[in-house]
Each structure stands twice: as C-alpha cells, then as structure tokens.
Write a protein that holds these residues in place. Structure first.
Motif, PDB file in Angstrom:
ATOM      1  N   GLU A 144       0.748  -1.286   0.073  1.00 23.00           N
ATOM      2  CA  GLU A 144       0.153  -0.111   0.132  1.00 23.00           C
ATOM      3  C   GLU A 144       0.822   1.331  -0.096  1.00 23.00           C
ATOM      4  O   GLU A 144       0.486   2.072  -0.708  1.00 23.00           O
ATOM      5  N   SER A 145       1.980   1.241   0.629  1.00 17.86           N
ATOM      6  CA  SER A 145       2.686   2.460   0.810  1.00 17.86           C
ATOM      7  C   SER A 145       3.276   2.857  -0.491  1.00 17.86           C
ATOM      8  O   SER A 145       3.502   4.105  -0.643  1.00 17.86           O
ATOM      9  N   SER A 146       3.521   1.967  -1.292  1.00 19.26           N
ATOM     10  CA  SER A 146       4.114   2.163  -2.709  1.00 19.26           C
ATOM     11  C   SER A 146       3.236   3.052  -3.602  1.00 19.26           C
ATOM     12  O   SER A 146       3.541   3.591  -4.510  1.00 19.26           O
ATOM     13  N   ARG A 147       1.976   2.883  -3.247  1.00 17.23           N
ATOM     14  CA  ARG A 147       0.925   3.586  -3.919  1.00 17.23           C
ATOM     15  C   ARG A 147       0.352   4.863  -3.485  1.00 17.23           C
ATOM     16  O   ARG A 147      -0.386   5.556  -4.241  1.00 17.23           O
ATOM     17  N   PHE A 148       0.970   5.116  -2.042  1.00 13.86           N
ATOM     18  CA  PHE A 148       0.653   6.450  -1.596  1.00 13.86           C
ATOM     19  C   PHE A 148       1.873   7.487  -1.930  1.00 13.86           C
ATOM     20  O   PHE A 148       2.764   7.554  -1.424  1.00 13.86           O
ATOM     21  N   ASP A 149       1.407   8.694  -2.423  1.00 19.55           N
ATOM     22  CA  ASP A 149       2.314   9.773  -2.444  1.00 19.55           C
ATOM     23  C   ASP A 149       2.085  10.713  -1.569  1.00 19.55           C
ATOM     24  O   ASP A 149       1.229  11.688  -1.466  1.00 19.55           O
ATOM     25  N   LEU A 150       2.833  10.788  -0.441  1.00 20.61           N
ATOM     26  CA  LEU A 150       2.798  11.783   0.810  1.00 20.61           C
ATOM     27  C   LEU A 150       2.920  13.270   0.418  1.00 20.61           C
ATOM     28  O   LEU A 150       1.962  13.824   0.949  1.00 20.61           O
ATOM     29  N   ASP A 151       3.947  13.453  -0.557  1.00 23.85           N
ATOM     30  CA  ASP A 151       3.948  14.765  -0.905  1.00 23.85           C
ATOM     31  C   ASP A 151       2.818  15.372  -1.729  1.00 23.85           C
ATOM     32  O   ASP A 151       2.273  16.639  -1.284  1.00 23.85           O
ATOM     33  N   ALA A 152       2.094  14.563  -2.513  1.00 28.60           N
ATOM     34  CA  ALA A 152       0.817  15.091  -3.249  1.00 28.60           C
ATOM     35  C   ALA A 152      -0.219  15.138  -2.039  1.00 28.60           C
ATOM     36  O   ALA A 152      -0.979  16.241  -2.184  1.00 28.60           O
ATOM     37  N   GLU A 153      -0.274  14.147  -1.190  1.00 31.72           N
ATOM     38  CA  GLU A 153      -1.450  14.407  -0.096  1.00 31.72           C
ATOM     39  C   GLU A 153      -1.221  15.585   0.675  1.00 31.72           C
ATOM     40  O   GLU A 153      -2.139  16.244   0.860  1.00 31.72           O
ATOM     41  N   LEU A 154      -0.028  15.875   1.244  1.00 28.31           N
ATOM     42  CA  LEU A 154       0.317  17.139   1.896  1.00 28.31           C
ATOM     43  C   LEU A 154      -0.143  18.358   0.904  1.00 28.31           C
ATOM     44  O   LEU A 154      -0.679  19.266   1.622  1.00 28.31           O
ATOM     45  N   ALA A 155       0.391  18.446  -0.234  1.00 28.25           N
ATOM     46  CA  ALA A 155      -0.070  19.590  -0.820  1.00 28.25           C
ATOM     47  C   ALA A 155      -1.670  19.732  -1.052  1.00 28.25           C
ATOM     48  O   ALA A 155      -2.101  20.964  -1.047  1.00 28.25           O
ATOM     49  N   ARG A 156      -2.216  18.774  -1.132  1.00 25.06           N
ATOM     50  CA  ARG A 156      -3.642  18.663  -1.310  1.00 25.06           C
ATOM     51  C   ARG A 156      -4.452  19.292   0.085  1.00 25.06           C
ATOM     52  O   ARG A 156      -5.187  20.016   0.023  1.00 25.06           O
ATOM     53  N   LEU A 157      -3.774  18.842   0.948  1.00 31.31           N
ATOM     54  CA  LEU A 157      -4.210  19.087   2.636  1.00 31.31           C
ATOM     55  C   LEU A 157      -4.077  20.938   2.653  1.00 31.31           C
ATOM     56  O   LEU A 157      -4.880  21.640   3.277  1.00 31.31           O
ATOM     57  N   VAL A 158      -2.729  21.212   2.105  1.00 33.10           N
ATOM     58  CA  VAL A 158      -2.580  22.565   2.489  1.00 33.10           C
ATOM     59  C   VAL A 158      -3.365  23.493   1.449  1.00 33.10           C
ATOM     60  O   VAL A 158      -3.683  24.400   1.910  1.00 33.10           O
ATOM     61  N   ASP A 159      -3.760  22.934   0.303  1.00 28.79           N
ATOM     62  CA  ASP A 159      -4.360  23.602  -0.573  1.00 28.79           C
ATOM     63  C   ASP A 159      -5.912  23.857  -0.039  1.00 28.79           C
ATOM     64  O   ASP A 159      -6.640  24.828  -0.278  1.00 28.79           O
ATOM     65  N   ASP A 160      -6.287  22.802   0.676  1.00 27.79           N
ATOM     66  CA  ASP A 160      -7.556  22.613   1.146  1.00 27.79           C
ATOM     67  C   ASP A 160      -7.843  23.801   2.372  1.00 27.79           C
ATOM     68  O   ASP A 160      -8.907  24.115   2.661  1.00 27.79           O
ATOM     69  N   LEU A 161      -6.713  23.918   3.011  1.00 31.66           N
ATOM     70  CA  LEU A 161      -6.698  24.812   4.211  1.00 31.66           C
ATOM     71  C   LEU A 161      -6.639  26.282   3.682  1.00 31.66           C
ATOM     72  O   LEU A 161      -6.981  27.159   4.564  1.00 31.66           O
ATOM     73  N   ALA A 162      -5.925  26.575   2.546  1.00 31.25           N
ATOM     74  CA  ALA A 162      -5.900  27.865   2.017  1.00 31.25           C
ATOM     75  C   ALA A 162      -7.235  28.631   1.801  1.00 31.25           C
ATOM     76  O   ALA A 162      -8.052  27.833   1.422  1.00 31.25           O
TER      77      ALA A 162
END
Length: 136
Positions: A118-136
């Motif tokens: 599962e972890s090989s399918r998860f892009d942590l950087d992309a998810e963090l960027a999405r979260l930051v965008d959602d907060l903005a």
C-alpha cells in the motif's frame, strides 16, 4: 486504474428475529490503498463509512477493530456470518454480511494493490500539498 466495487445486501439486525435488508456498495480505489468505502443505501439517503481494508480482511478470520468499526465472524447452523458493527454519535448499527461476498471483493482489491504494498501507492508529498491547498 479502475476502482473495485461490489454491490451487496446486508441485513440490519433490529433485535430478536427482526432484520431489514440494506443495500451497500463497497468501493476501493488504489489511489487510497488502505481504505474501503461502504455506501449504505437507506430510505433517508446514502450513508457513507470509510474504514481500513485490513480491518475488514482481519475480521473475516477473527475479531477486528476497536471503537467506531468492528468486524467478526460467527459460525451458525447455516454457515458463517460476518458481523459489522458501526457506531457514531448519531447511533449504532449491527449488520450481517456474507463472508464469501466480502472475501471476493477483497480478493479483487488485492489484484490491484497486494497486501503490504500500500505505501508504494501513496504519494505523501501530493497528499500534503492537497491538504495545504484545502486549508488555504
């Protein structure tokens, strides 16, 4: 990659010998490799729950889950039944599922994302960027 879906009919345990059929669509997206989504279709509209794929898989063999979601098998005279307990501040529900149908659904998810990868399918950087965008 296409999501994996399964339409099942679960039984909502109402007490005593009473129950009601509840249609549910199980869904799995390789982009969210740890999660299974269950959309329960009720007279009042759809109710969505998200829980771990591993919780559902482990629940086929023995008790799994703590808190809001728990899954466990029970041997009956007619075969094995899979129980799914859901709890929220708005109420709780005990449902019965066919463990064979749940296993077939899970097996199809493992074709796309084998257990342990599962972890090989998860892009942590992309998810963090999405979260930051959602907060903005």
């Amino acid at each position: 990659m296409m999501p994996v879906r399964a339409d099942l009919e679960l039984r909502l345990v109402l007490g005593g010998d009473r129950s009601a059929t509840v249609p549910v669509r199980l869904g799995y997206r390789p982009a969210d490799p740890w999660a299974v989504t269950a959309v329960f279709r009720t007279a009042d509209g759809d109710v969505t729950w998200v829980f771990g794929r591993d919780l559902l898989d482990e629940g086929l063999a023995g008790p799994s889950g703590e808190g809001d979601v728990a899954v466990w098998p029970v041997a009956t005279a007619g075969g094995t039944v899979l129980y799914l307990s859901l709890a929220s501040p708005n109420g709780s529900a005990l449902l019965e599922a066919d463990p064979v149908a749940v296993r077939e659904f899970l097996d199809r998810t493992y074709v796309h994302v084998p257990a342990g990868t599962e972890s090989s399918r998860f892009d942590l950087d992309a998810e963090l960027a999405r979260l930051v965008d959602d907060l903005a």
